[in-house]
Design a protein around this motif. Sequence first.
Motif, PDB file in Angstrom:
ATOM      1  N   ALA A 177      29.961  35.707  52.203  1.00  0.00           N
ATOM      2  CA  ALA A 177      30.782  36.248  51.118  1.00  0.00           C
ATOM      3  C   ALA A 177      32.220  35.745  51.200  1.00  0.00           C
ATOM      4  N   VAL A 178      32.622  35.310  52.385  1.00  0.00           N
ATOM      5  CA  VAL A 178      33.971  34.780  52.596  1.00  0.00           C
ATOM      6  C   VAL A 178      33.994  33.268  52.404  1.00  0.00           C
ATOM      7  N   LEU A 179      33.083  32.584  53.069  1.00  0.00           N
ATOM      8  CA  LEU A 179      33.105  31.121  53.086  1.00  0.00           C
ATOM      9  C   LEU A 179      32.217  30.483  52.024  1.00  0.00           C
ATOM     10  N   GLY A 180      31.338  31.275  51.411  1.00  0.00           N
ATOM     11  CA  GLY A 180      30.490  30.786  50.343  1.00  0.00           C
ATOM     12  C   GLY A 180      29.198  30.176  50.852  1.00  0.00           C
ATOM     13  N   PRO A 181      28.347  29.838  49.930  1.00  0.00           N
ATOM     14  CA  PRO A 181      28.526  30.058  48.503  1.00  0.00           C
ATOM     15  C   PRO A 181      28.217  31.509  48.133  1.00  0.00           C
ATOM     16  N   PRO A 182      28.910  32.044  47.110  1.00  0.00           N
ATOM     17  CA  PRO A 182      28.630  33.415  46.685  1.00  0.00           C
ATOM     18  C   PRO A 182      27.306  33.483  45.926  1.00  0.00           C
ATOM     19  N   ASP A 183      26.870  34.684  45.627  1.00  0.00           N
ATOM     20  CA  ASP A 183      25.665  34.847  44.806  1.00  0.00           C
ATOM     21  C   ASP A 183      25.885  34.259  43.420  1.00  0.00           C
ATOM     22  N   VAL A 184      27.083  34.441  42.885  1.00  0.00           N
ATOM     23  CA  VAL A 184      27.401  33.933  41.547  1.00  0.00           C
ATOM     24  C   VAL A 184      28.919  33.733  41.411  1.00  0.00           C
ATOM     25  N   TRP A 185      29.287  32.656  40.717  1.00  0.00           N
ATOM     26  CA  TRP A 185      30.684  32.442  40.330  1.00  0.00           C
ATOM     27  C   TRP A 185      30.841  32.916  38.896  1.00  0.00           C
ATOM     28  N   VAL A 186      31.875  33.704  38.639  1.00  0.00           N
ATOM     29  CA  VAL A 186      32.119  34.183  37.274  1.00  0.00           C
ATOM     30  C   VAL A 186      33.588  34.025  36.924  1.00  0.00           C
ATOM     31  N   GLU A 187      33.825  33.995  35.614  1.00  0.00           N
ATOM     32  CA  GLU A 187      35.198  34.033  35.107  1.00  0.00           C
ATOM     33  C   GLU A 187      35.426  35.416  34.526  1.00  0.00           C
ATOM     34  N   LEU A 188      36.530  36.029  34.912  1.00  0.00           N
ATOM     35  CA  LEU A 188      36.880  37.342  34.393  1.00  0.00           C
ATOM     36  C   LEU A 188      37.447  37.203  32.984  1.00  0.00           C
ATOM     37  N   PRO A 189      37.233  38.203  32.133  1.00  0.00           N
ATOM     38  CA  PRO A 189      37.808  38.148  30.788  1.00  0.00           C
ATOM     39  C   PRO A 189      39.334  38.074  30.840  1.00  0.00           C
ATOM     40  N   ASP A 190      39.917  37.505  29.817  1.00  0.00           N
ATOM     41  CA  ASP A 190      41.376  37.401  29.710  1.00  0.00           C
ATOM     42  C   ASP A 190      41.926  38.753  29.280  1.00  0.00           C
ATOM     43  N   ARG A 191      42.508  39.495  30.216  1.00  0.00           N
ATOM     44  CA  ARG A 191      43.096  40.808  29.920  1.00  0.00           C
ATOM     45  C   ARG A 191      44.204  41.066  30.920  1.00  0.00           C
ATOM     46  N   ASP A 192      44.954  42.124  30.712  1.00  0.00           N
ATOM     47  CA  ASP A 192      46.031  42.494  31.623  1.00  0.00           C
ATOM     48  C   ASP A 192      45.431  43.275  32.799  1.00  0.00           C
ATOM     49  N   TYR A 193      45.401  42.653  33.972  1.00  0.00           N
ATOM     50  CA  TYR A 193      44.857  43.301  35.156  1.00  0.00           C
ATOM     51  C   TYR A 193      45.947  43.939  36.029  1.00  0.00           C
ATOM     52  N   TRP A 194      47.189  43.857  35.610  1.00  0.00           N
ATOM     53  CA  TRP A 194      48.285  44.348  36.425  1.00  0.00           C
ATOM     54  C   TRP A 194      48.752  45.749  36.065  1.00  0.00           C
ATOM     55  N   SER A 195      48.405  46.237  34.883  1.00  0.00           N
ATOM     56  CA  SER A 195      48.964  47.516  34.432  1.00  0.00           C
ATOM     57  C   SER A 195      48.018  48.699  34.608  1.00  0.00           C
ATOM     58  N   ARG A 196      46.921  48.529  35.307  1.00  0.00           N
ATOM     59  CA  ARG A 196      45.977  49.643  35.513  1.00  0.00           C
ATOM     60  C   ARG A 196      46.548  50.653  36.472  1.00  0.00           C
TER      61      ARG A 196
END
Length: 196
Positions: A177-196
């Motif tokens: 989980a640290v060095l890879g490969p992960p189970d899946v690579w994903v892209e997170l949606p474009d949103r504000d992740y800092w104001s939660r």
Amino acid sequence: MRKPGREAGEEGRRLVAALGEFHHDGFGPACAAGIDAAEAVRRLGGTPVPDDVMEDFLDDPYAYDMDESPRLVGVTTVPGGCVVARPRGYAPQMPGVLALLSVGTHCYGLYANPKSGNQGSVARDGTLEGGDLHPGDGPDEDDGPEEVLNSCLYRYRYRAVAYAYASAGLRPTDSRAVLGPPDVWVELPDRDYWSR
């Protein structure tokens, strides 16, 4: 449930050995208890990343400015939960990511900042409970007994990644989980992740 001292100490030694030695400057994992990779991807709204895009990124992650590509993450199921990680970047530790992952559970986020040291965060049931933590650096004066034991007695001192895993109750058997490969690579949606 808190483990008795000896059992926790043995688990700490096992966890440190399972993860092994690796250079983790710039690394960012979020360790979420009780959910698997598929559930993490669903909660985050991640979309699979094409192999050629990931190959380009992984060939030289330092060629990308972290602010230009912070939304690419690997997600891996491990015993006890899952790890959302990035080889270089803070994306998994952003408050919005931790809030989404922690609904109904808890998680520990880490960014191994090469400039200022390890930075940790704790989220529980969708709420960020603690930030600017220093995992593996020894106990702070406000730490409770469990944090003191985790940082000193159970071999997590100077082992920030192991501390993050242990804090979420994850029990990986290796460093994939640290060095890879992960189970899946994903892209997170474009949103504000800092104001939660």
